[in-house]
Structures are given as C-alpha cells and as structure tokens.
Write a protein that holds these residues in place. Structure first.
Motif, mmCIF file in Angstrom:
data_model
loop_
_atom_site.group_PDB
_atom_site.id
_atom_site.type_symbol
_atom_site.label_atom_id
_atom_site.label_comp_id
_atom_site.label_asym_id
_atom_site.label_seq_id
_atom_site.Cartn_x
_atom_site.Cartn_y
_atom_site.Cartn_z
ATOM 1 N N ASP A 189 0.831 -1.205 0.000
ATOM 2 C CA ASP A 189 0.000 0.000 0.000
ATOM 3 C C ASP A 189 0.861 1.248 0.000
ATOM 4 O OD1 ASP A 189 0.894 0.366 2.564
ATOM 5 O OD2 ASP A 189 -1.090 0.762 3.395
ATOM 6 N N ARG A 190 2.109 1.067 -0.434
ATOM 7 C CA ARG A 190 2.938 2.244 -0.655
ATOM 8 C C ARG A 190 3.934 1.955 -1.757
ATOM 9 N NH1 ARG A 190 3.678 3.773 4.993
ATOM 10 N NH2 ARG A 190 1.606 2.859 4.861
ATOM 11 N N SER A 219 3.297 7.975 -0.967
ATOM 12 C CA SER A 219 1.974 7.468 -0.634
ATOM 13 C C SER A 219 1.210 7.198 -1.930
ATOM 14 C CB SER A 219 1.223 8.478 0.228
ATOM 15 O OG SER A 219 0.841 9.572 -0.570
ATOM 16 N N LEU A 220 0.052 6.595 -1.812
ATOM 17 C CA LEU A 220 -0.713 6.242 -3.022
ATOM 18 C C LEU A 220 -1.233 7.476 -3.760
ATOM 19 C CD1 LEU A 220 -2.632 3.145 -1.623
ATOM 20 C CD2 LEU A 220 -0.734 3.132 -3.248
ATOM 21 N N VAL A 221 -1.700 8.480 -3.037
ATOM 22 C CA VAL A 221 -2.176 9.691 -3.747
ATOM 23 C C VAL A 221 -1.025 10.396 -4.440
ATOM 24 C CG1 VAL A 221 -4.376 10.386 -2.669
ATOM 25 C CG2 VAL A 221 -2.232 10.960 -1.524
ATOM 26 N N GLU A 222 0.114 10.467 -3.765
ATOM 27 C CA GLU A 222 1.289 11.096 -4.396
ATOM 28 C C GLU A 222 1.670 10.351 -5.669
ATOM 29 O OE1 GLU A 222 3.809 13.002 -0.672
ATOM 30 O OE2 GLU A 222 3.980 10.846 -1.020
ATOM 31 N N GLU A 255 -8.299 1.703 0.035
ATOM 32 C CA GLU A 255 -8.997 2.806 0.680
ATOM 33 C C GLU A 255 -10.288 3.057 -0.053
ATOM 34 O OE1 GLU A 255 -7.159 6.717 2.104
ATOM 35 O OE2 GLU A 255 -5.685 5.817 0.778
ATOM 36 N N LYS A 261 -10.691 11.222 -2.512
ATOM 37 C CA LYS A 261 -9.535 11.834 -1.857
ATOM 38 C C LYS A 261 -8.523 12.298 -2.919
ATOM 39 C CE LYS A 261 -6.003 10.275 1.281
ATOM 40 N NZ LYS A 261 -5.459 9.167 2.082
ATOM 41 N N VAL A 275 0.791 19.329 -0.603
ATOM 42 C CA VAL A 275 -0.198 18.544 0.132
ATOM 43 C C VAL A 275 0.472 17.336 0.769
ATOM 44 C CG1 VAL A 275 -2.482 17.499 -0.032
ATOM 45 C CG2 VAL A 275 -1.761 19.173 -1.753
ATOM 46 N N LYS A 276 0.340 17.216 2.071
ATOM 47 C CA LYS A 276 0.889 16.060 2.779
ATOM 48 C C LYS A 276 -0.223 15.438 3.619
ATOM 49 C CE LYS A 276 4.860 15.286 2.815
ATOM 50 N NZ LYS A 276 5.585 14.395 1.853
ATOM 51 N N THR A 277 0.035 14.242 4.122
ATOM 52 C CA THR A 277 -1.011 13.613 4.933
ATOM 53 C C THR A 277 -1.283 14.445 6.194
ATOM 54 O OG1 THR A 277 -1.654 11.687 6.229
ATOM 55 C CG2 THR A 277 0.679 12.137 6.114
ATOM 56 N N GLU B 81 6.798 -3.598 5.594
ATOM 57 C CA GLU B 81 7.225 -2.205 5.421
ATOM 58 C C GLU B 81 7.005 -1.383 6.683
ATOM 59 O OE1 GLU B 81 5.221 -3.999 3.144
ATOM 60 O OE2 GLU B 81 4.710 -2.517 1.607
ATOM 61 N N PHE B 82 5.874 -1.637 7.353
ATOM 62 C CA PHE B 82 5.574 -0.874 8.575
ATOM 63 C C PHE B 82 6.566 -1.212 9.681
ATOM 64 C CE2 PHE B 82 1.312 -1.788 6.676
ATOM 65 C CZ PHE B 82 1.208 -0.560 6.078
ATOM 66 N N GLU B 127 -1.826 3.220 9.873
ATOM 67 C CA GLU B 127 -2.880 4.220 10.027
ATOM 68 C C GLU B 127 -4.196 3.741 9.420
ATOM 69 O OE1 GLU B 127 -2.039 7.291 7.297
ATOM 70 O OE2 GLU B 127 -4.131 7.918 7.256
ATOM 71 N N ARG B 128 -4.108 2.979 8.358
ATOM 72 C CA ARG B 128 -5.300 2.603 7.600
ATOM 73 C C ARG B 128 -6.055 1.435 8.184
ATOM 74 N NH1 ARG B 128 -2.266 2.985 2.877
ATOM 75 N NH2 ARG B 128 -2.558 5.025 1.923
ATOM 76 N N ASP B 156 1.868 6.193 9.310
ATOM 77 C CA ASP B 156 0.894 6.828 8.420
ATOM 78 C C ASP B 156 1.227 6.557 6.963
ATOM 79 O OD1 ASP B 156 2.649 8.778 7.430
ATOM 80 O OD2 ASP B 156 1.982 10.295 8.855
ATOM 81 N N GLU B 157 0.417 7.071 6.050
ATOM 82 C CA GLU B 157 0.593 6.709 4.639
ATOM 83 C C GLU B 157 1.897 7.228 4.066
ATOM 84 O OE1 GLU B 157 -2.249 8.491 1.932
ATOM 85 O OE2 GLU B 157 -2.657 10.092 3.356
ATOM 86 N N GLU B 158 2.507 8.220 4.734
ATOM 87 C CA GLU B 158 3.809 8.706 4.277
ATOM 88 C C GLU B 158 4.956 8.139 5.105
ATOM 89 O OE1 GLU B 158 3.310 12.907 4.316
ATOM 90 O OE2 GLU B 158 1.944 12.866 2.602
#
Lengths: 351, 351
Positions: A189-190, A219-222, A255, A261, A275-277, B81-82, B127-128, B156-158
């Motif tokens: 997920d990253r 991250s996924l959005v990035e 997600e 998002k 934009v950051k989390t 990863e976490f 986080e998710r 977190d996602e980052e």
C-alpha cells in the motif's frame, strides 16, 4: 427596569401587543416587528422579555408564569429551547437580533434594524442533530448572495453555545512543479522510488514522499498524481508497468474513498499547494502554500478533510476538528467534490 | 563501518548467519538470536543491516540488492514495510530492539537483552487498519501481566510514525455529593429545574447543569443520575411524574447510545468526579477531580469518550482525539462497559 410591564396576547404562535409597545420595545430595543395595529413578537423574543419582567402574557384567559409560557412555547415550536438560549446569549452580549432565515439576523455592533444591514445570518442547531452538508451549503449560498456572513450556533446538551463562521474558501499556493523522477515499485500500500538522485529531487522541490535512507517512499495519492503528470514510471514487484487506471483500481481496494480523496489532492496540487497527509491531525491532508524542504518546521496553513457530497456532519466531530485546527494555528477546510471541488472553511467565532 | 560485511542465507523467512556473527552482530548490537550453530535474523533486522552494508544476503544462488531483498521480504511478510520503518526509527534513536509479541520488545536506555528486562512491548499498526478495541485490550492485558508498558506505533501513509502509550486508567475524584433539589420538567431533550434556590444549590455543590437566568437546565444524563439518586423529582409538561425507566426510554430514543453513556456517567460520578459534557472537545465528557463553582476556570483533568465493547478505532480519529486532549492539557481516556466500566488512557509518547 421600573416601567409597568406591557400586556401581550399569545395567539397563533406569536405574541401580539398594542401600538404603545412599538415605542417601548421596538424603538428602544428593536424587539418585534411593528404592524399597522401594534407589535408582533416571536415566542423567543416574548420569553426573553417575560423573563426580564418587561411583559405579561395572556393566554386562554390567564396570565402565564414564565414556566407555563416556556413549557407552552417549547411544545409549539420545535427547537424553541435552543433558539431561546442563543437569542438570550446574543442579546446579553449587546447585539440587536431579529428573526430571519435560517433563524436570526444579527446586526453589527453600533448598528440596528433600519440603520445598517445585518452582518450575520444565524443558523441554530443542537449538538445532537446530524447535519447533512447541503443544510450548511444552502444557507451559505444564501448568505453569500445577500453578502452576509453565516454564523452557526451549536447548542450542546448543557445549553452551552459554540459559535462558528462558515465560509467558502479558495485556497491557493505558490509552489513550482517538481522535476521528473525515475522508476518506482508498487508494494502493498505504498511505493518506493529507488534512485537516490530522483528521490532527493522530488522530495526537495515538491516535498513529495518521505526519505527512508536514500530512497523515497511515496503514498498512493502522491504516486497517482506523479504518474498522471508523467513524472514517474510505476512497476510492480515483478517489474511489470502499472498504468494509472490499474493503480486507481488497486488503491480503491485499499482505501474505500481513494478516488474522492485523490480528486481533492490533485486539485490542491494543481492550485500550487503542497499537500501532505494530515494523519497526525486526524484529517486527510495538511496543506502548505509553499515549502522550503531545506528549512525544517515550515508551517502548514490548512487542514483539509475530504467529505462526500452527501456527507452528514456530526457536530461533536466537527467541533473537535475545528478546535484541533485552531490549537495548531491552521484553517479547517472541508472539501467536497461534485463536479469540481468545493472548499468550505469552518472557524470558531467569539462574538 | 569498514568491516567486511558478513554473509547470510535467506531461508524460510529468516536470514541465517554463521557463529562469527554472534560476536559481531549480537554481542556488539543485540541483533538477532544466537542459536547453537550461528545467528538468526528476522527479515526486518536483516533489511536494516543490509541497508547499512553490514551484511550480504544470498538467496537462490544470488546475492540480493537492497531493492530485491525489500521486494521479497514485503511479499513474504504482511506488514513488513511498517515494521521496517518502526524498527529503523527506534534503532536510530539508540534503543535496542528485539522481535517479540505483538511486534517488538524495546529495552530502556542503558539497558539491553540479558542485562535488563524490556521496558515496552511494541505494537505496530498502519494508520489505515481499523483496530477493534479487543486488539488493544489483549496486548494491554499481556503487558500488564508482564509488567511492561505498551507502545502503539502507528505508521501513516507517508511512513511517518506516531508513538502512543496505552494504559489502564483508574480515575477518581474528591467531590462531595450535592444536596437534594426540587421539581424539574422534562422538555424535548433537556430538563429545567424551576426553583432558584434548589437550582443554585445543585449547580454550586455538584456543578450540575447550567444556570439560565435563575433556573437550572439539566442534561439528560444529569437528570437520570439525580433522579436515580433521589435528588430531584421529574414531571412532564402536564405535571405527570416521569420515573427513571421512562426517562431512560425517552432518552434512548433521542440518543442511540444513551444507556452506555449513562452507565459511564454514573460510574464517574460515583467515583466522586465531576462530569460535564465534552462537546467542545468532541468527546462525551470532560471530567474534573473537584470543582469549586465559585472559582471560574477550574481545569478538567480528563476527557472521557465512551465506546462500545465491540468498538473499532479508526486511527486518524484516535490520533485527533489524543492530540486535541494534549493541546488542552488533559488525559484522553476511553471508557467501555462490559460488566463494570473499564478505562483506557491513550497518550502520545516521544521516545
């Protein structure tokens, strides 16, 4: 107040007084609406004046005690108790208040009906009432059209009031776009960008991702944004290219609201914002007008939380979000996406 | 580090090294577990040492690059990863870390395996990942039994990490009980006590309700408590007495979770604490050890939020609650009621 209290009649949910009341109540305090044959008070205005012994109220042949009037009024009008405490509070703070849409109009200090336009439209809600976003957006549109500010008065279970201002927001920044990077791998997920130079460049110029050693974790959005803008290439663990629609599909599995998002993320990045989390603040994003990645401790100006267009606000949650944003000196902005993306700022008011 | 990197073999999800590694890696840095024939590293430990060039890893006849090892490890172990970012972060902060239950054991500064017991058990979560309350309560029980503290590391996602300590809480206060009041009327969703003297007494001694003029407005939980303890009489608008079970029924119609919330309210009041709404903080209650109603601005020590015994925490929401509590210098406590009422405090840790 040594004046003899005026006599009013409770009738069809209003209290009616004679012509003498216009001089005493309207002209001296802007209570009620003058009519041809006298003055008309709402139940809230009447309760306020009754409690101050400025009024006696007759109903069904009797003079009502405050308790009887209050019990009656609260059975006539849904939400009477809430409007009463807000009206009383605003009056005691020295504002002239008139009934209006959604609930009250409040005049600026030094102003009054007939002299100045109202400054605020006031919307009274109980802490317990879930508030669909359109119930905020509608009075917001109306207020904007009439060039008034919108005040949300939330009454909690102990009758304490918290005032908010709700307004449209149009955030924008001044970040230059970052230079293209290299190849990245999609893990669970990253995403990891492996090339140290490309990693540093993207991190430094756009404040993308987080450096883990010499590599950049995105991250996924990035990742979706950088991929859509052609700034990285994405592969899976076996080296097979992952196109944008495939990434979107996988991210949406991880997600639920990923697409919503991402739409907001992209809009904010396109507005030259960084934009950051916002995880540490319990929101989707923290947003910077500009970032100097060399300089630590740059301050983000906004917290942005994305909500669906049919979102229902729970006021304790809203309260917490706004309070938290203020405690870290940021603006709390809710973003919802219909066609484009709309932003609504909610901030605490201390009237 | 100019030492020649050691050679390990990746096999069945572990990396195995020879006897020489015990001296170099275990005795100098407490990496891995010494076995009869050498040293065994978890994938996380191996990735950390590989990134620092202390290790080469052989797999399937090849020496793996960091990228290949990382991609493999993350496909072998869910959550790799976490755990990697948390392990790396704690190591870089100078702590000795060993694998354990739920994820790691962390030794106190100056301590290490074989010399001192571990100080913390560490639980790593994304986080998710929604976190059911029993997934927190279980390691909490284990930690308490073993007299260790429980650390929750949220990634977190980052890949930024927030550390929390979770612990059992046993709040208590020193408020004297208030004197009985008079008759009160149940309106829609709140209650008014009409007698000015009784109102003042209850407000002053127990900080019940809110004075609106000379009358006391009580919330539903306050009313239920005062009624159950025989301190007020409750009637409806027509003067008909409302017994406790009828109040509970009506209150549960207004607020879905009223009964759960009331059980916690009562327990807190019985613990001689003063309990008021926490609406402004987005929680059910703010709680004072004692209140001097004469003195304004008494500080409440706790924010208490009631959750069901099957509650699922969403970590951004938890994060916001804890952050907000800290920003107003209060402890964030979650209460859940199974048989009795249990309290769990969550606070930010800065390791």
């Amino acid at each position: 107040m040594s004046e003899e209290p005026l006599l009013g009649r409770l009738e069809s949910g209003k209290v009616h007084l004679g012509k003498d009341a216009v001089k005493v109540l309207y002209e001296q305090g802007y209570f009620g609406r003058p009519l041809d044959d006298g003055l008309e008070l709402t139940l809230v205005e009447a309760a306020y004046l009754l409690d101050r012994s400025r009024l006696r109220i007759e109903y069904d042949g009797h003079i009502l005690s405050f308790r009887s009037f209050f019990e009656l009024a609260s059975s006539f009008e849904k939400g009477f108790e809430f409007r009463y405490v807000v009206y009383k509070d605003l009056r005691e703070r020295g504002y002239y208040v008139q009934p209006g849409v959604p609930d009250f109009r409040v005049y600026p200090r030094g102003g009054h009906p007939g002299k100045t336009p109202a400054e605020f439209y006031v919307f009274v809600v109980s802490e317990r009432t879930p508030l669909p976003i359109e119930r905020i957006v509608e009075p917001l549109r109306l207020s904007s059209q009439m060039r008034r500010r919108l005040m949300l008065a939330v009454v909690d279970e102990e009758s304490d009031i918290t005032y908010y201002e709700v307004r449209e927001s149009n955030p924008s920044g001044r970040t230059e776009s970052a230079e293209p990077g290299g190849q990245a791998t999609l893990l669970d997920d990253r995403v990891v960008l492996w090339d140290p130079k490309a990693s540093e460049r993207l991190h430094k110029h756009g404040f993308y991702g987080k450096m883990i050693g010499e590599r950049l974790q995105l991250s996924l959005v990035e990742t979706a944004y950088l991929l859509e803008r052609g700034m990285i290439q994405l592969v899976d663990r076996s080296g097979v290219p992952v196109p944008l629609d495939e990434l979107m599909r996988r991210a949406s599995e991880i997600e639920e609201d990923f697409e919503m998002k991402y739409r907001v993320y992209r809009d904010l990045r396109d507005r030259k914002l960084v934009v950051k989390t916002g995880f540490k603040f319990g929101t989707h994003f923290r947003v910077y007008k500009s970032v100097d990645a060399e300089k630590r401790g740059t301050h983000s100006e906004y917290l942005v939380h994305t909500v669906r267009v049919d979102h229902v606000f729970h006021l304790p949650v809203l309260s917490r979000a706004v309070r938290l944003a203020h405690s870290v000196r940021k603006m709390m902005v809710f973003a919802y996406s219909d066609d484009g993306v709309e932003y609504v700022e909610v901030r605490r008011l201390k009237p």
